[in-house]
Design an enzyme around this catalytic site. Structure first.
Site, PDB file in Angstrom:
ATOM      1  N   LYS A  81      35.469  50.463  23.739  1.00  0.00           N
ATOM      2  CA  LYS A  81      34.837  49.945  22.539  1.00  0.00           C
ATOM      3  C   LYS A  81      34.500  51.094  21.597  1.00  0.00           C
ATOM      4  CE  LYS A  81      31.056  46.707  21.390  1.00  0.00           C
ATOM      5  NZ  LYS A  81      30.012  45.841  21.987  1.00  0.00           N
ATOM      6  N   SER A 154      29.680  41.217  20.653  1.00  0.00           N
ATOM      7  CA  SER A 154      30.258  42.146  19.706  1.00  0.00           C
ATOM      8  C   SER A 154      31.481  42.849  20.275  1.00  0.00           C
ATOM      9  CB  SER A 154      29.207  43.207  19.342  1.00  0.00           C
ATOM     10  OG  SER A 154      28.845  43.961  20.511  1.00  0.00           O
ATOM     11  N   SER A 178      27.081  40.325  24.712  1.00  0.00           N
ATOM     12  CA  SER A 178      28.282  40.834  24.050  1.00  0.00           C
ATOM     13  C   SER A 178      29.422  41.228  24.974  1.00  0.00           C
ATOM     14  CB  SER A 178      27.922  42.026  23.157  1.00  0.00           C
ATOM     15  OG  SER A 178      27.114  41.609  22.092  1.00  0.00           O
TER      16      SER A 178
END
Length: 478
Positions: A81, A154, A178
């Site tokens: 990420k 997210s 998330s």
């Protein structure tokens, strides 16, 4: 790559590379070509690290030829990420304010992946600052199963890239759901470890006491392989635990007969979608067939702790962004800006009340989990969400509370949770389920999750992207 290797499990690919049936470079080149072909529409990557990935693949092949094998990740392309710092590569965290930031060292999780021999293929896209919406200048990640549906936040980029066969696993983060929401939306598996089990050093914070770094992969076995590599104490992160790291891969082969899973039938049934209830019932039947005892429990009331999550997160986000927001307020998107502003407005007295309630809730959850090995819940109580529905979230606070009902309580308590696919909706979209265990008992979660996937095929489903990105054929889907 032949026989759809891009959809193989992480450990299967690692074994093929270790046996020299295929080289890491061949696998990496094929994935890079697939990313180039598909990701212009899926938008799962913030940036692809072609040169770095190919160098690491060649190094892995060289070591394997020389008889050096670092473990199941050796030579396997993994994504991270884009809030994890990567030396020499821009790391923006979904923001504009960090758009030009190029770290001079790797985040601890990135370093550990490299030490395990993984190939870092790219940085996955995320919402602004890892909160609930994308910066207006960044197009959102697209769900590879159906472009009309939500990909989750997210860590949507990490989950969608894994589901689409653009990496074999990914690092993600979870502050209120998330890791778990994107896993549910994309039909993959993921672990939010116990808070303090994985280092956050070299990652952009959203809310430090709520943030968890964890792995996503197609299967629980793949999750365990990544988790083994990244877990453990880090001298650069004083919040990490010094507890020993176990052989989490071995846990996935453990016998689960005699283990106990708690079910709160009221909590799991109240205002829950019919398809999700059916997936829960089927999961209970599978676990029973595996010799697991299903136990009725009464879970602590989560309503107040769900309400408390938002101001708790906002206060910490305001602290994280205090300096940057003062200097570059105009570069923030409206959602993250509103969170920072809200955090600044919370009084010390109100914040302390939240912390006291949070401590009490943590103790209640730990007490319950001392009587069972895990608790089974949905990830969210409704059918997979369309983009049409997500667009109305800001106007429906009750819908936000329902979305967070099974996720953010375990960021507030810090307990480990395992997300895994457990069914399919009427529209053909994945349905995700979740197991929660006592603090630092990820071993029970991985054993139970892997046993479930040994008897089911949900994690083996894959989106058909050969003829282009899947499109919605459901009129008025909501």
């Amino acid at each position: 790559m032949s026989f759809k290797m891009e959809f193989c499990d992480l450990t299967e690919v690692g074994e093929l590379i270790a046996r020299r049936v295929v080289t890491s470079r061949e696998v990496t080149e094929a994935l890079l070509a697939r990313i180039q072909r598909l990701d212009g529409r899926l938008r799962t990557y913030a940036r692809v690290l072609d040169d770095r990935a190919l160098r690491q693949a060649e190094a892995a092949d060289r070591e394997i030829r020389e008889g050096v094998h670092r473990g199941p990740l050796h030579g396997v392309p993994i994504a991270v990420k884009d809030l994890c710092w990567t030396e020499g590569a821009a790391t923006a965290g979904g923001t504009v304010i960090h758009g030009d930031f190029v770290p001079t060292h790797d985040a601890t999780v990135v370093r550990k992946l490299t030490e395990a021999g993984a190939v870092l293929i790219g940085k996955t896209q995320l919402t602004e600052g890892a909160y609930s919406d994308y910066h207006p200048s960044i197009p959102p990640v697209c769900n590879p199963w159906n472009s009309a549906y939500w990909a989750g936040i997210s860590s949507g980029g990490s989950a969608a890239a894994t589901a689409a066969g653009l990496c074999f696993g990914a690092i993600a983060s979870d502050t209120g759901g998330s890791i778990r929401w994107p896993c549910a939306a994309n039909g993959v598996s993921g672990l939010k470890p116990t808070w303090g089990r994985v280092s956050r050093h070299g990652t952009f914070d959203l809310a430090p006491s709520l943030d968890h770094i964890g792995p996503i992969a197609r299967s629980v076995v793949g999750v365990a392989a990544i988790f083994k590599a990244i877990a453990g104490h880090d001298v650069d992160d004083p919040t990490t635990s010094s507890r020993p790291v176990f052989d989490y891969m071995a846990d996935t082969f453990a016998d689960v007969r005699g283990k106990r899973i708690g079910i709160d039938r009221n909590w799991n049934g109240d205002d829950v979608d019919v398809g999700t209830k059916a997936a829960l019932a089927e999961a209970c039947a599978v676990f029973s067939d595996l010799g697991v005892e299903i136990v009725d429990v009464s879970f602590p009331d989560v309503r107040q702790i769900v309400l408390d999550w938002t101001p708790n997160c906002a206060v910490e986000a305001a602290i994280v962004h205090e300096a940057a927001y003062a200097l570059h307020k105009e570069q923030y998107g409206p959602i993250l800006s509103s969170v920072v502003e809200a955090g600044m407005a919370v009084s010390g007295m109100d914040y302390q009340r939240i912390l006291l309630r949070r401590a009490a809730f943590r103790g209640q959850v730990e007490a319950l989990l001392s009587s069972v090995d895990a608790v089974l819940t949905p990830i969210h109580p409704f059918a997979p969400l369309t983009l049409k529905t997500i667009a109305t979230l800001g106007e429906q606070p009750e819908l936000i509370a329902k979305l967070q009902r099974y996720t953010c309580p375990f960021n507030m308590s810090g307990h480990p949770t395992l997300a895994f696919p457990g069914g399919v909706s009427a529209d053909g979209m994945p349905i995700g389920l979740q197991l929660i265990a006592a603090a630092f008992d990820e071993s029970s979660l991985l054993a139970l999750g892997a046993a479930f996937q040994g008897w089911t095929e949900w994690h083996r489903r894959r989106p058909d992207l050969d003829d282009g990105l899947a499109e919605s054929h459901v009129a008025g889907a909501a």
